[in-house]
Scaffold this motif. Structure first.
Motif, PDB file in Angstrom:
ATOM      1  N   LEU A 147     -11.564 -32.865 -32.267  1.00 37.80           N
ATOM      2  CA  LEU A 147     -12.390 -32.909 -31.057  1.00 37.80           C
ATOM      3  C   LEU A 147     -11.519 -32.975 -29.806  1.00 37.80           C
ATOM      4  O   LEU A 147     -11.799 -32.314 -28.801  1.00 37.80           O
ATOM      5  N   ILE A 148     -10.442 -33.767 -29.870  1.00 37.87           N
ATOM      6  CA  ILE A 148      -9.521 -33.814 -28.726  1.00 37.87           C
ATOM      7  C   ILE A 148      -8.937 -32.428 -28.491  1.00 37.87           C
ATOM      8  O   ILE A 148      -8.900 -31.912 -27.364  1.00 37.87           O
ATOM      9  N   LEU A 149      -8.534 -31.795 -29.566  1.00 41.08           N
ATOM     10  CA  LEU A 149      -7.945 -30.462 -29.471  1.00 41.08           C
ATOM     11  C   LEU A 149      -8.928 -29.485 -28.826  1.00 41.08           C
ATOM     12  O   LEU A 149      -8.578 -28.757 -27.892  1.00 41.08           O
ATOM     13  N   LEU A 150     -10.178 -29.504 -29.322  1.00 43.76           N
ATOM     14  CA  LEU A 150     -11.186 -28.578 -28.793  1.00 43.76           C
ATOM     15  C   LEU A 150     -11.442 -28.829 -27.308  1.00 43.76           C
ATOM     16  O   LEU A 150     -11.533 -27.898 -26.511  1.00 43.76           O
ATOM     17  N   THR A 151     -11.540 -30.102 -26.933  1.00 42.05           N
ATOM     18  CA  THR A 151     -11.801 -30.433 -25.536  1.00 42.05           C
ATOM     19  C   THR A 151     -10.670 -29.926 -24.640  1.00 42.05           C
ATOM     20  O   THR A 151     -10.899 -29.250 -23.633  1.00 42.05           O
ATOM     21  N   THR A 152      -9.456 -30.279 -25.033  1.00 39.01           N
ATOM     22  CA  THR A 152      -8.304 -29.883 -24.224  1.00 39.01           C
ATOM     23  C   THR A 152      -8.197 -28.375 -24.109  1.00 39.01           C
ATOM     24  O   THR A 152      -7.979 -27.824 -23.027  1.00 39.01           O
ATOM     25  N   LEU A 153      -8.375 -27.728 -25.257  1.00 38.56           N
ATOM     26  CA  LEU A 153      -8.286 -26.271 -25.281  1.00 38.56           C
ATOM     27  C   LEU A 153      -9.374 -25.667 -24.397  1.00 38.56           C
ATOM     28  O   LEU A 153      -9.105 -24.796 -23.561  1.00 38.56           O
ATOM     29  N   GLY A 154     -10.604 -26.172 -24.572  1.00 38.11           N
ATOM     30  CA  GLY A 154     -11.732 -25.655 -23.805  1.00 38.11           C
ATOM     31  C   GLY A 154     -11.492 -25.805 -22.313  1.00 38.11           C
ATOM     32  O   GLY A 154     -11.685 -24.875 -21.530  1.00 38.11           O
ATOM     33  N   ILE A 155     -11.010 -26.974 -21.917  1.00 38.33           N
ATOM     34  CA  ILE A 155     -10.792 -27.229 -20.493  1.00 38.33           C
ATOM     35  C   ILE A 155      -9.672 -26.354 -19.950  1.00 38.33           C
ATOM     36  O   ILE A 155      -9.761 -25.809 -18.855  1.00 38.33           O
ATOM     37  N   ASN A 156      -8.634 -26.175 -20.743  1.00 42.85           N
ATOM     38  CA  ASN A 156      -7.531 -25.348 -20.262  1.00 42.85           C
ATOM     39  C   ASN A 156      -7.943 -23.893 -20.089  1.00 42.85           C
ATOM     40  O   ASN A 156      -7.558 -23.243 -19.121  1.00 42.85           O
ATOM     41  N   PHE A 157      -8.729 -23.387 -21.035  1.00 40.18           N
ATOM     42  CA  PHE A 157      -9.232 -22.013 -20.875  1.00 40.18           C
ATOM     43  C   PHE A 157     -10.099 -21.911 -19.633  1.00 40.18           C
ATOM     44  O   PHE A 157     -10.004 -20.972 -18.846  1.00 40.18           O
ATOM     45  N   LEU A 158     -10.950 -22.918 -19.483  1.00 47.51           N
ATOM     46  CA  LEU A 158     -11.856 -22.939 -18.329  1.00 47.51           C
ATOM     47  C   LEU A 158     -11.050 -22.943 -17.026  1.00 47.51           C
ATOM     48  O   LEU A 158     -11.320 -22.169 -16.106  1.00 47.51           O
ATOM     49  N   GLY A 159     -10.032 -23.810 -16.969  1.00 43.11           N
ATOM     50  CA  GLY A 159      -9.201 -23.903 -15.773  1.00 43.11           C
ATOM     51  C   GLY A 159      -8.500 -22.586 -15.480  1.00 43.11           C
ATOM     52  O   GLY A 159      -8.412 -22.144 -14.339  1.00 43.11           O
ATOM     53  N   ASP A 160      -8.039 -21.946 -16.549  1.00 46.92           N
ATOM     54  CA  ASP A 160      -7.376 -20.655 -16.412  1.00 46.92           C
ATOM     55  C   ASP A 160      -8.312 -19.623 -15.800  1.00 46.92           C
ATOM     56  O   ASP A 160      -7.935 -18.880 -14.887  1.00 46.92           O
ATOM     57  N   GLY A 161      -9.543 -19.620 -16.318  1.00 51.97           N
ATOM     58  CA  GLY A 161     -10.538 -18.688 -15.793  1.00 51.97           C
ATOM     59  C   GLY A 161     -10.864 -18.973 -14.345  1.00 51.97           C
ATOM     60  O   GLY A 161     -10.968 -18.067 -13.523  1.00 51.97           O
ATOM     61  N   LEU A 162     -10.979 -20.260 -14.016  1.00 55.59           N
ATOM     62  CA  LEU A 162     -11.282 -20.640 -12.636  1.00 55.59           C
ATOM     63  C   LEU A 162     -10.158 -20.211 -11.709  1.00 55.59           C
ATOM     64  O   LEU A 162     -10.390 -19.759 -10.600  1.00 55.59           O
ATOM     65  N   ARG A 163      -8.928 -20.363 -12.181  1.00 54.97           N
ATOM     66  CA  ARG A 163      -7.794 -19.977 -11.337  1.00 54.97           C
ATOM     67  C   ARG A 163      -7.902 -18.512 -10.953  1.00 54.97           C
ATOM     68  O   ARG A 163      -7.692 -18.129  -9.803  1.00 54.97           O
ATOM     69  N   ASP A 164      -8.217 -17.670 -11.940  1.00 52.87           N
ATOM     70  CA  ASP A 164      -8.348 -16.242 -11.642  1.00 52.87           C
ATOM     71  C   ASP A 164      -9.568 -15.976 -10.773  1.00 52.87           C
ATOM     72  O   ASP A 164      -9.519 -15.182  -9.841  1.00 52.87           O
ATOM     73  N   ALA A 165     -10.670 -16.674 -11.088  1.00 50.99           N
ATOM     74  CA  ALA A 165     -11.926 -16.372 -10.397  1.00 50.99           C
ATOM     75  C   ALA A 165     -11.898 -16.818  -8.949  1.00 50.99           C
ATOM     76  O   ALA A 165     -12.437 -16.163  -8.076  1.00 50.99           O
ATOM     77  N   LEU A 166     -11.241 -17.929  -8.677  1.00 51.27           N
ATOM     78  CA  LEU A 166     -11.289 -18.479  -7.320  1.00 51.27           C
ATOM     79  C   LEU A 166     -10.077 -18.106  -6.482  1.00 51.27           C
ATOM     80  O   LEU A 166      -9.951 -18.539  -5.354  1.00 51.27           O
ATOM     81  N   ASP A 167      -9.172 -17.303  -7.059  1.00 54.03           N
ATOM     82  CA  ASP A 167      -7.994 -16.899  -6.290  1.00 54.03           C
ATOM     83  C   ASP A 167      -8.433 -15.994  -5.144  1.00 54.03           C
ATOM     84  O   ASP A 167      -8.922 -14.887  -5.377  1.00 54.03           O
ATOM     85  N   PRO A 168      -8.269 -16.470  -3.901  1.00 53.94           N
ATOM     86  CA  PRO A 168      -8.751 -15.662  -2.777  1.00 53.94           C
ATOM     87  C   PRO A 168      -7.977 -14.362  -2.610  1.00 53.94           C
ATOM     88  O   PRO A 168      -8.452 -13.427  -1.991  1.00 53.94           O
ATOM     89  N   ARG A 169      -6.780 -14.298  -3.177  1.00 54.52           N
ATOM     90  CA  ARG A 169      -5.988 -13.079  -3.032  1.00 54.52           C
ATOM     91  C   ARG A 169      -6.428 -12.002  -4.010  1.00 54.52           C
ATOM     92  O   ARG A 169      -6.091 -10.845  -3.869  1.00 54.52           O
ATOM     93  N   SER A 170      -7.178 -12.439  -5.037  1.00 51.09           N
ATOM     94  CA  SER A 170      -7.630 -11.477  -6.024  1.00 51.09           C
ATOM     95  C   SER A 170      -8.605 -10.505  -5.381  1.00 51.09           C
ATOM     96  O   SER A 170      -9.518 -10.902  -4.676  1.00 51.09           O
ATOM     97  N   ARG A 171      -8.400  -9.217  -5.616  1.00 52.08           N
ATOM     98  CA  ARG A 171      -9.243  -8.224  -4.961  1.00 52.08           C
ATOM     99  C   ARG A 171     -10.295  -7.660  -5.904  1.00 52.08           C
ATOM    100  O   ARG A 171     -11.154  -6.904  -5.506  1.00 52.08           O
ATOM    101  N   THR A 172     -10.178  -7.971  -7.195  1.00 53.89           N
ATOM    102  CA  THR A 172     -11.169  -7.441  -8.122  1.00 53.89           C
ATOM    103  C   THR A 172     -12.475  -8.196  -7.959  1.00 53.89           C
ATOM    104  O   THR A 172     -12.483  -9.373  -7.634  1.00 53.89           O
ATOM    105  N   VAL A 173     -13.555  -7.505  -8.195  1.00 56.63           N
ATOM    106  CA  VAL A 173     -14.863  -8.162  -8.094  1.00 56.63           C
ATOM    107  C   VAL A 173     -15.357  -8.464  -9.504  1.00 56.63           C
ATOM    108  O   VAL A 173     -15.219  -7.664 -10.386  1.00 56.63           O
TER     109      VAL A 173
END
Lengths: 329, 315
Positions: free
Chosen positions: B289-315
């Motif tokens: 469960l710890i593994l799943l939580t950590t993994l899930g959060i890290n993937f989520l954070g990774d996605g957020l980084r790409d999604a909220l990057d203001p320099r990203s020009r892709t829609v």
């Protein structure tokens, strides 16, 4: 003559940098009357923006430092006010609009948020009242469908539209003085004309005084009452706009006028430019700062910096030479 | 580069205007094409349902009920995850432990974020002496290995806070201690990020423009600059949640964390250390469960980084 709204005396601003002290503004004195439009012209780096930002105390200190002068605005010295008192002056009494509308609006806040802020802050309106006023303001500056555009973000507006929004923001609390820092420089020519016209129209309806900073003498001719020419942190010439164009009496003004493109210029003539560049403000110059670029230099120019000398009614110039005759004054 | 082909073609409206997208709508458009991030988000939602929904099936009393005759039973129909060394049902304990672990993860990060933003914003905006003092403190704290700081503080404050009773349920006071010390020892990186953001944003022309309309410093800090720095703050905070949960596990594993009978995934691991090879279900389920939580959060954070990057020009 209308009463004086702002009286600036011996304003001096300098910046302490690792390379040394930059003397950006070197003791300028001028006044603005109620409802009057004054243009401040000069090349880049002549202290135009710095002196106006000094008045609103928008100079970052340190490294900046306003070390002398008074700026009496309606009986109060702006330079002696506390930061909190200045917050009440900015936007409420004196507003400023900036050169580049593309970077002057906060990209993550809606136009509504940015427009209503000072209305709530300065006039104590509720959010609802402020939004209603914001719609009127956007309408006044010529934004179509203002009620719908209110919720938009700055990136959804074009450059000219953004400058209109900036103007709406600056005028939201009906200030008595608007400082426009090259508001048309970043816009293309047709939009420039529209913005100038807009400001002139609003000047009439709001009875405000305007300080219009620019390096385009062409824009000045049509709108200003008086012109102040600045060079290297000094005022080198001050005159009513007709007098300045009819009888410019400082070599720098002459050169600026000569550098204006004209429709009747012959094709084989190149556009004139002023040789050299404005002086390095790191070293306080001995003598007149314009000497290296001047065609009229006499011996006295190298020794002594000329003060502003009265050369006509409401017309003064800081030059040892009468540029019409070439003779020393 | 992803193409725009997967997007629905906008229909021309009557007034020929395209609907305007806010920063968040734009972020969501980008985020939902990040498959791993979506996966992480779904895993996290399932974990929340597991921890908080499971409480309707098993009572806390049952989770803490020990029957030494039932000790170390392997998974069966009656005890799907088996029982631990004093006969408690591991499934029920992972459910209640999950509540505490997730609570610690999110509240500790809340504390961390508030502290990090405050320190970073003040240092970055005011500069000069304020900056120097705040940043030297930050650096000093960064120089102490976090785990020692955590252990010393856990040891020092542990047992000083009485148990907390909310309704029927009792929480070990150590939960509060752990939350606070994890929050208080992890804000430094965020403070540096926020400071760097403030240093760059405060020089922008629109901040000058805001000042020129009479906006006060505090308003400029919190209404004008802070929203511009949300993207890196959200990303960093999300990733910190995983760290906080791991830190809690770590301290609990060393016996200094949340005290029994309150279960957390971390202190369940602690008790299982002696039975690593003989009763693997003791560590497998909380560990997983710890593994799943950590993994899930890290993937989520990774996605957020790409999604909220203001320099990203892709829609």
């Amino acid at each position: 003559m209308a009463e004086s709204l702002l009286q600036v005396t011996d304003l001096r601003t300098r910046f302490q940098t690792p390379e040394g002290t930059v003397h950006a503004v070197n003791g300028i004195s001028f006044h603005i009357n109620e409802g009057e439009t004054v243009a401040v012209v000069g090349e880049s780096g002549c202290g135009k923006s710095v002196s106006m930002m000094s008045l609103l105390r928008l100079i970052p200190t340190p490294p900046g430092e306003i070390y002398s002068g008074t700026a009496i605005y309606r009986d109060d010295d702006l330079l002696k006010k506390s930061e909190e008192e200045m917050e009440d002056v900015r936007g409420r009494e004196i507003s400023m609009i900036f050169q580049d509308p593309m970077t002057s609006l906060n990209p993550v806040l809606t136009v509504s948020r940015q427009l209503t802020e000072s209305l709530r802050e300065h006039l104590g309106l509720t959010q609802e009242q402020a939004e209603k006023r914001a719609v009127e303001l956007l309408e006044q500056v010529g934004i179509p469908d203002p009620a719908r555009r209110l919720g938009d973000y700055p990136h959804q507006f074009s450059g000219g539209m953004r400058q209109r929004v900036m103007i709406a923001m600056a005028l939201s609390c009906t200030p008595s003085l608007l400082i426009a820092d090259e508001p048309t420089t970043a816009l293309d020519v047709t939009i420039q004309a529209q913005i100038v016209e807009l400001v002139l129209r609003l000047r009439e309806s709001l009875h405000m005084a305007i300080i219009w900073i620019t390096h385009d003498l062409g824009v000045v001719a049509g709108m200003a009452d008086r012109v102040i020419v600045m060079y290297a942190g000094y005022i080198v010439e001050e005159a009513n706009v007709e007098d300045l164009y009819d009888s410019p009496s400082h070599p720098y003004t002459l050169a600026l006028l000569a550098a204006l493109p004209r429709v009747d210029r012959r094709r084989d003539q190149r556009l004139k430019s002023i040789p050299g560049a404005p002086p390095n403000l790191l070293v306080a110059p001995v003598g007149c700062p314009f000497v290296p670029r001047c065609e009229f230099v006499i011996e006295k120019c190298r020794r002594e910096n000329p003060p502003l000398i009265q050369v006509g009614k409401n017309h003064s110039s800081a030059c040892w030479v009468d540029v019409k005759t070439g003779a020393p004054r | 580069m992803t193409t725009a082909s997967s997007l629905p073609v906008p229909q021309l409206a009557d007034d020929l205007s395209t609907p305007s997208l806010t920063l968040w709508q734009l972020g969501w458009l980008r985020f939902r094409r990040h498959k791993m991030a979506l996966f992480g988000g779904v895993v996290l939602i399932l974990l929340f349902i597991f921890s908080f929904g499971g409480a309707f099936i098993y009572t806390e009393k049952y989770a803490n009920f020990n029957d030494t005759s039932q000790r170390l039973l392997s998974p069966s129909a009656e005890h799907p995850f088996g029982t631990d060394s004093i006969g408690r049902d591991i499934l029920a304990r992972t459910i209640y432990g999950g509540q505490i672990s997730l609570f610690i993860g999110f509240v500790a990060v809340l504390i961390e974020t508030v502290l990090g933003i405050l320190v970073g914003a003040l240092a970055g905006f005011y500069g000069g002496a304020v900056d120097a003092i705040l940043m030297r403190i930050t650096e000093a704290l960064l120089n102490i290995p976090t785990i020692f700081l955590l252990l010393v503080m856990a040891k020092f404050f542990g047992g000083k806070i009485p148990d907390i009773h909310i309704g029927e349920r009792a929480f070990s006071g150590s939960v509060v201690v752990i939350v606070v010390i994890i929050g208080a020892t992890s804000w430094m990186y965020l403070a540096r990020i926020v400071r760097a953001e403030f240093l760059s944003w405060k020089e922008r022309e629109f901040i000058l423009a805001a000042r020129a309309t009479g906006t006060s410093n505090l308003e400029i800090i919190f209404y004008h600059i802070l929203p511009n720095t949300f993207a890196p703050i959200i990303v960093s905070s999300t990733l910190s949640v995983a760290n906080a949960i791991l830190s809690e596990s770590y301290i609990s594993f060393l016996g200094l964390g949340v005290q029994e009978p309150t279960a957390t995934w971390g202190n369940m691991l602690d008790k299982s250390a002696k039975y690593l090879d003989t009763s693997p279900w003791l560590w497998f389920f909380p560990g997983m469960l710890i593994l799943l939580t950590t993994l899930g959060i890290n993937f989520l954070g990774d996605g957020l980084r790409d999604a909220l990057d203001p320099r990203s020009r892709t829609v």
